[in-house]
Design an enzyme around this catalytic site. Structure first.
Site, PDB file in Angstrom:
ATOM      1  N   SER A 134      44.535  48.342  37.395  1.00  0.00           N
ATOM      2  CA  SER A 134      44.444  46.973  36.896  1.00  0.00           C
ATOM      3  C   SER A 134      44.812  46.892  35.415  1.00  0.00           C
ATOM      4  CB  SER A 134      43.020  46.446  37.087  1.00  0.00           C
ATOM      5  OG  SER A 134      42.809  45.243  36.396  1.00  0.00           O
ATOM      6  N   GLU A 136      43.247  45.173  33.447  1.00  0.00           N
ATOM      7  CA  GLU A 136      41.976  45.104  32.728  1.00  0.00           C
ATOM      8  C   GLU A 136      41.598  46.457  32.119  1.00  0.00           C
ATOM      9  OE1 GLU A 136      39.716  42.591  32.113  1.00  0.00           O
ATOM     10  OE2 GLU A 136      41.070  41.083  32.943  1.00  0.00           O
ATOM     11  N   TYR A 158      34.087  46.329  35.138  1.00  0.00           N
ATOM     12  CA  TYR A 158      35.206  46.354  36.089  1.00  0.00           C
ATOM     13  C   TYR A 158      36.339  47.220  35.544  1.00  0.00           C
ATOM     14  CZ  TYR A 158      39.355  44.660  38.581  1.00  0.00           C
ATOM     15  OH  TYR A 158      40.525  44.589  39.296  1.00  0.00           O
TER      16      TYR A 158
END
Length: 343
Positions: A134, A136, A158
């Site tokens: 990801s 992120e 996350y």
């Protein structure tokens, strides 16, 4: 003889698009589902009649070994995750178990089923593994745009869990010779996106307001910038990664950023409204540690995979509005939903 693929997280947005794509390519497609009462399984089988399912749980090592042994896949796509970033602050341990340790469990299951030892072996003839990493993971970015060598500085549980999944995938590749790759995918959306995500929250909210079913839309950080693309394009990149002679990780994105405000503006314009008349900023929806800007540098994927996005940001938001308008008008599906999604 057709290839066989196993997809974890098949009932999610990406899983459904990937299953469709692989079926179109002539694959036998199996989806890993947790329990026979999975509420999304029925909807997916209605959509794609040729799917098969196998039981398994990302928190149960034995069930993953059994699933792999039963399916004997050529390719495994690990899309299983708790994907709503704000939830990771309130359920950090669960997110870490699924998004982080779950990757280790399925890699270990592949190692066991493939009979790999601690010494490196050739990658030919093995199960090929794709890990859904990801953007992120980049978090508080060290440089922009972000490429494959940009350092990680995740700003949420996350992102931390996804970073572990990314590095353990690389470790198994380097330790066991496993054909294992990670796709560092930037934000990708579609009409199948969950209502808790900000893009879908906005498109659905704009439609509800237009139809008189909702008065205001609560949002948080309108200035946050993301690199948004269409999920249907991004699953094709996943497949391309597993067809390469050597396993390599890739950044996938459009290379263009837009703000949450841009999403709101285009969505409300699509239904003939001005977003400024209906959006209310709620400080309670701001993340504890914000990621201000994420932008991909997809040059490596473009050069080596030949991958490029086909749907523009504006077309994507219009597509989502049209879908929400169609469903709401036909079925009055969403009514007076009060969505509490955080951004």
């Amino acid at each position: 003889m057709s290839k066989r693929a196993l997809i974890t997280g098949i009932t999610g947005q990406d899983g459904s698009y990937l299953a469709e794509h692989l079926l179109d390519l002539g694959y036998e497609v199996y989806g890993l589902v947790r329990g026979q009462a999975n509420p999304r399984k029925g909807r997916l089988s209605q959509l794609m009649k040729d799917l098969s399912f196998v039981g398994g749980d990302m928190m149960d090592q034995g069930s993953l070994v059994a699933a792999l042994d039963a399916v004997q896949p050529d390719e495994v796509y690990n899309l299983a995750a708790i994907s709503f970033v704000p939830l990771s602050w309130s359920q950090a341990e669960l997110v870490s178990e699924i998004n982080g340790t779950g990757v280790l469990r399925i890699l270990e299951a592949i190692r066991i089923v493939s009979g790999l030892s601690t010494s490196r072996t050739a990658t030919g003839g093995q199960i090929r593994f794709y890990q859904a990493s990801s953007s992120e993971m980049f978090g508080e970015v060290a440089e922009s745009p972000q490429h494959e060598a940009t350092p990680f500085h995740p700003r949420s549980p996350y992102g931390v869990a996804k970073s572990f999944g990314h590095f353990i995938t690389r470790n198994y590749r380097e330790s066991y010779g496993l054909y294992a790759v990670s796709g560092m995918l930037f934000n990708h959306e579609s009409p199948r996106r969950g209502l808790e995500f900000v893009t879908r929250k906005i498109t659905c909210g704009a439609v509800n307001i237009k139809l008189g079913q909702q008065e205001k839309l609560l949002l948080g950080n309108m200035a946050a910038q993301r690199d948004w693309g269409y999920a249907g394009d991004y699953v094709q990149a996943m497949h391309m990664m597993l067809q390469q002679p050597e396993p390599r990780d890739y950044v996938i994105g459009t290379g263009r950023t837009h703000t949450v405000e841009d999403v709101a503006r285009i969505a409300f314009e699509a239904v003939g409204l001005d977003w400024r008349d209906y959006v209310v900023i709620d400080p309670g929806l701001v993340r504890p540690a914000e990621v201000d800007t994420l932008c991909a540098n997809p040059a490596k994927a473009q050069a080596e995979l030949g991958w490029r996005p086909t749907v523009s940001f504006e077309e994507l938001i219009q597509m989502m509005v049209d879908s929400d308008l169609s469903h709401t008008t036909k079925e009055q599906q969403y009514g007076h939903l009060q969505l509490a999604a955080a951004w």
